[in-house]
Design a protein around this motif. Structure first.
Motif, PDB file in Angstrom:
ATOM      1  N   ILE A  57       0.813  -1.218   0.000  1.00  0.00           N
ATOM      2  CA  ILE A  57       0.000   0.000   0.000  1.00  0.00           C
ATOM      3  C   ILE A  57       0.853   1.278   0.000  1.00  0.00           C
ATOM      4  O   ILE A  57       0.541   2.231  -0.725  1.00  0.00           O
ATOM      5  CB  ILE A  57      -0.982  -0.009   1.184  1.00  0.00           C
ATOM      6  N   PRO A  58       1.951   1.371   0.785  1.00  0.00           N
ATOM      7  CA  PRO A  58       2.784   2.578   0.695  1.00  0.00           C
ATOM      8  C   PRO A  58       3.313   2.828  -0.715  1.00  0.00           C
ATOM      9  O   PRO A  58       3.409   3.990  -1.156  1.00  0.00           O
ATOM     10  CB  PRO A  58       3.922   2.296   1.682  1.00  0.00           C
ATOM     11  N   VAL A  59       3.643   1.767  -1.437  1.00  0.00           N
ATOM     12  CA  VAL A  59       4.103   1.930  -2.825  1.00  0.00           C
ATOM     13  C   VAL A  59       2.965   2.471  -3.678  1.00  0.00           C
ATOM     14  O   VAL A  59       3.173   3.339  -4.545  1.00  0.00           O
ATOM     15  CB  VAL A  59       4.604   0.585  -3.378  1.00  0.00           C
ATOM     16  N   GLU A  74       7.360   5.403 -10.677  1.00  0.00           N
ATOM     17  CA  GLU A  74       8.508   4.534 -10.407  1.00  0.00           C
ATOM     18  C   GLU A  74       8.117   3.057 -10.432  1.00  0.00           C
ATOM     19  O   GLU A  74       8.961   2.191 -10.664  1.00  0.00           O
ATOM     20  CB  GLU A  74       9.109   4.892  -9.046  1.00  0.00           C
ATOM     21  N   GLU A  75       6.869   2.749 -10.159  1.00  0.00           N
ATOM     22  CA  GLU A  75       6.370   1.376 -10.194  1.00  0.00           C
ATOM     23  C   GLU A  75       5.085   1.336 -11.007  1.00  0.00           C
ATOM     24  O   GLU A  75       4.416   2.350 -11.199  1.00  0.00           O
ATOM     25  CB  GLU A  75       6.076   0.865  -8.775  1.00  0.00           C
ATOM     26  N   LYS A  76       4.733   0.160 -11.517  1.00  0.00           N
ATOM     27  CA  LYS A  76       3.482  -0.013 -12.248  1.00  0.00           C
ATOM     28  C   LYS A  76       2.390  -0.416 -11.260  1.00  0.00           C
ATOM     29  O   LYS A  76       2.541  -1.379 -10.513  1.00  0.00           O
ATOM     30  CB  LYS A  76       3.639  -1.075 -13.331  1.00  0.00           C
ATOM     31  N   LEU A  77       1.299   0.334 -11.262  1.00  0.00           N
ATOM     32  CA  LEU A  77       0.235   0.109 -10.285  1.00  0.00           C
ATOM     33  C   LEU A  77      -0.370  -1.283 -10.440  1.00  0.00           C
ATOM     34  O   LEU A  77      -0.646  -1.959  -9.446  1.00  0.00           O
ATOM     35  CB  LEU A  77      -0.850   1.177 -10.432  1.00  0.00           C
ATOM     36  N   HIS A  78      -0.586  -1.729 -11.664  1.00  0.00           N
ATOM     37  CA  HIS A  78      -1.217  -3.033 -11.888  1.00  0.00           C
ATOM     38  C   HIS A  78      -0.361  -4.147 -11.293  1.00  0.00           C
ATOM     39  O   HIS A  78      -0.875  -5.058 -10.633  1.00  0.00           O
ATOM     40  CB  HIS A  78      -1.422  -3.260 -13.384  1.00  0.00           C
ATOM     41  N   GLU A 141      -7.870   0.545 -11.197  1.00  0.00           N
ATOM     42  CA  GLU A 141      -6.654  -0.216 -11.499  1.00  0.00           C
ATOM     43  C   GLU A 141      -6.236  -1.087 -10.320  1.00  0.00           C
ATOM     44  O   GLU A 141      -5.722  -2.201 -10.501  1.00  0.00           O
ATOM     45  CB  GLU A 141      -5.522   0.745 -11.876  1.00  0.00           C
ATOM     46  N   LEU A 142      -6.450  -0.570  -9.138  1.00  0.00           N
ATOM     47  CA  LEU A 142      -6.098  -1.316  -7.932  1.00  0.00           C
ATOM     48  C   LEU A 142      -6.912  -2.606  -7.849  1.00  0.00           C
ATOM     49  O   LEU A 142      -6.378  -3.697  -7.620  1.00  0.00           O
ATOM     50  CB  LEU A 142      -6.363  -0.443  -6.699  1.00  0.00           C
ATOM     51  N   VAL A 143      -8.217  -2.484  -8.064  1.00  0.00           N
ATOM     52  CA  VAL A 143      -9.085  -3.652  -8.025  1.00  0.00           C
ATOM     53  C   VAL A 143      -8.778  -4.598  -9.179  1.00  0.00           C
ATOM     54  O   VAL A 143      -8.710  -5.816  -9.006  1.00  0.00           O
ATOM     55  CB  VAL A 143     -10.564  -3.221  -8.053  1.00  0.00           C
ATOM     56  N   ASP A 144      -8.556  -4.044 -10.371  1.00  0.00           N
ATOM     57  CA  ASP A 144      -8.288  -4.877 -11.537  1.00  0.00           C
ATOM     58  C   ASP A 144      -7.019  -5.710 -11.346  1.00  0.00           C
ATOM     59  O   ASP A 144      -6.991  -6.902 -11.654  1.00  0.00           O
ATOM     60  CB  ASP A 144      -8.156  -4.004 -12.780  1.00  0.00           C
ATOM     61  N   GLY A 145      -5.959  -5.080 -10.827  1.00  0.00           N
ATOM     62  CA  GLY A 145      -4.709  -5.804 -10.615  1.00  0.00           C
ATOM     63  C   GLY A 145      -4.864  -6.923  -9.606  1.00  0.00           C
ATOM     64  O   GLY A 145      -4.379  -8.041  -9.815  1.00  0.00           O
TER      65      GLY A 145
END
Length: 430
Positions: A57-59, A74-78, A141-145
């Motif tokens: 979650i912090p990321v 810096e990171e991919k959310l999915h 996107e959070l839910v999809d990933g």
């Protein structure tokens, strides 16, 4: 949520929403956990440490703040959401629980956005509109990933269950075929035995037979009757085991005394066959076991070893391993076990994972632990005596005693049965 004492003065200078969220990072995470702990639908929150609960979650918050500032992510959310979904899967979350938890998280973000508006009423309205749009996109996107990873894991789990079911069915079919072959061989042995009995009986009735011939025929008849009687008794034992009519009768037993007594009773047969029979083990080994079933296992293995060892010796040994297990070994210098007996005997039992071969100094690197070496072929000169039934009975009794077994067999060196048994049993009524 906003404390009643936190009303901001109208002339307070605004800071960016990203800076605000960064300053509120710890509070957001704490509020998220508190809302999850208060939700009765979430069962796992209290059992997770702070680091386990926060996980990725912090990321994700970093990614959200970078989007607000239109900075490169810096990171991919999915991928991050997928990793979080995997973590929750391993922690036993259902998909519903994961989605509920993520919903609490986005609600905390929305609440902080409302607080930001209250603190900084002069904030850029376009920035706020963009922030609300970002929350919607971020949540999607959070839910999809997370759901994508859960769906993949569930499909793999379902495939694994299907494979395990098919493997079980294949094993059942193989065991059924092996059992049929075993009974077929035994029927053949019985027919042969009765043929010998009939022939010996007819020879006894011949008037031209000498006393010495009649004595020889009588001895043949007695030996064959004993063999046939033994096979019939074994078939009866096997039918009882197959029907589930055997149950454990556990008591405290000094197996050292029991095993030495069994070996001593087998010495006449060993001497008759010109074999050395040794018993080696601790003077006292107290375990909880079923005395009768253990005795039947040892007697069957010992009789099989004595009957199938043309010369040399048979050794029975035992030792305690720890507070939970003890080991029994029956080893001979016979010709080895045939393929069909080795396969049918070991397949349903669990080979131990920490055994080491006594026939080889080193194991092959690509051979799995508990590997059964290629068995030797029984000499065609050896009389068939229904030995498979005896070993099959040992297998079924071993299953009742929750035993693990290793079999090692090699041409010209013999066979070793190594059985690991529990030192204690927890009965259903305890």
């Amino acid at each position: 949520m906003v404390n009643s004492s936190s009303s901001a003065p109208p002339n307070r200078s605004s800071i960016s929403l990203a800076s605000y969220l960064f300053a509120r990072r710890e509070a957001i995470l704490n509020m998220w956990r508190a809302s999850c702990e208060a939700d009765p639908a979430l069962r796992h929150t209290a059992s997770l440490s702070r680091e386990e609960f926060n996980n990725e979650i912090p990321v994700m918050l970093n990614i959200f703040e970078q989007r607000l500032q239109r900075l490169p992510e810096e990171e991919k959310l999915h991928e991050t959401a997928s990793a979080h979904g995997l973590h929750r899967w391993h922690k036993g979350y259902s998909l519903r629980e994961l989605l509920t938890e993520l919903n609490h998280f986005t609600q905390c973000l929305s609440t902080e956005l409302s607080c930001y508006v209250q603190f900084y009423p002069t904030a850029d309205s376009s920035e706020l509109a963009q922030a609300y749009a970002q929350i919607v996109q971020f949540s999607s996107e959070l839910v999809d990933g997370s759901v994508t990873r859960y769906d993949d894991l569930q499909r793999k789990q379902a495939a694994g269950r299907a494979d395990a079911l098919q493997e079980t069915l294949d094993r059942i079919n193989a065991l059924t075929q092996q059992r049929g072959k075993l009974l077929q061989m035994t029927s053949h042995d019985l027919r042969g035995g009765f043929g010998v009995i009939n022939g010996a009986a007819s020879l006894l009735d011949r008037p031209t037979s000498t006393d010495q011939e009649r004595k020889s025929h009588l001895q043949m008849l007695q030996r064959t009757l004993l063999s046939v009687s033994s096979m019939l008794a074994q078939l009866t034992d096997l039918s009882r085991l197959e029907a589930g009519q055997e149950s454990l009768s556990v008591e405290s037993v000094n197996v050292s005394n029991l095993l030495r007594s069994i070996v001593e009773s087998a010495q006449p047969l060993a001497q008759e066959r010109g074999l050395v029979l040794r018993a080696d083990g601790s003077v006292e080994l107290i375990v909880d076991t079923d005395r009768v079933k253990l005795q039947r296992i040892v007697q069957n293995l010992l009789l099989n070893a004595l009957q199938n060892t043309p010369s040399g010796m048979v050794s029975v040994s035992w030792s305690g391993e720890d507070n939970y297990r003890w080991t029994l070994g029956v080893q001979d210098t016979g010709t080895g076990l045939p393929d069909n007996l080795t396969a049918s005997f070991t397949a349903p039992l669990k080979p131990t994972v920490d055994s080491s071969s006594v026939f080889s100094k080193e194991k092959s690197d690509d051979a799995p632990t508990g590997h059964i070496p290629a068995p030797a072929k029984i000499s065609k000169k050896k009389p068939v005596s229904g030995e498979g039934i005896g070993l099959y009975i040992v297998k079924r009794l071993g299953e009742l005693l929750n035993a693990n077994i290793d079999i090692e067999t090699r041409p010209g060196q013999g066979t070793l049965f190594r059985i690991r048994l529990p030192a204690h049993y927890k009965l259903d009524n305890e």
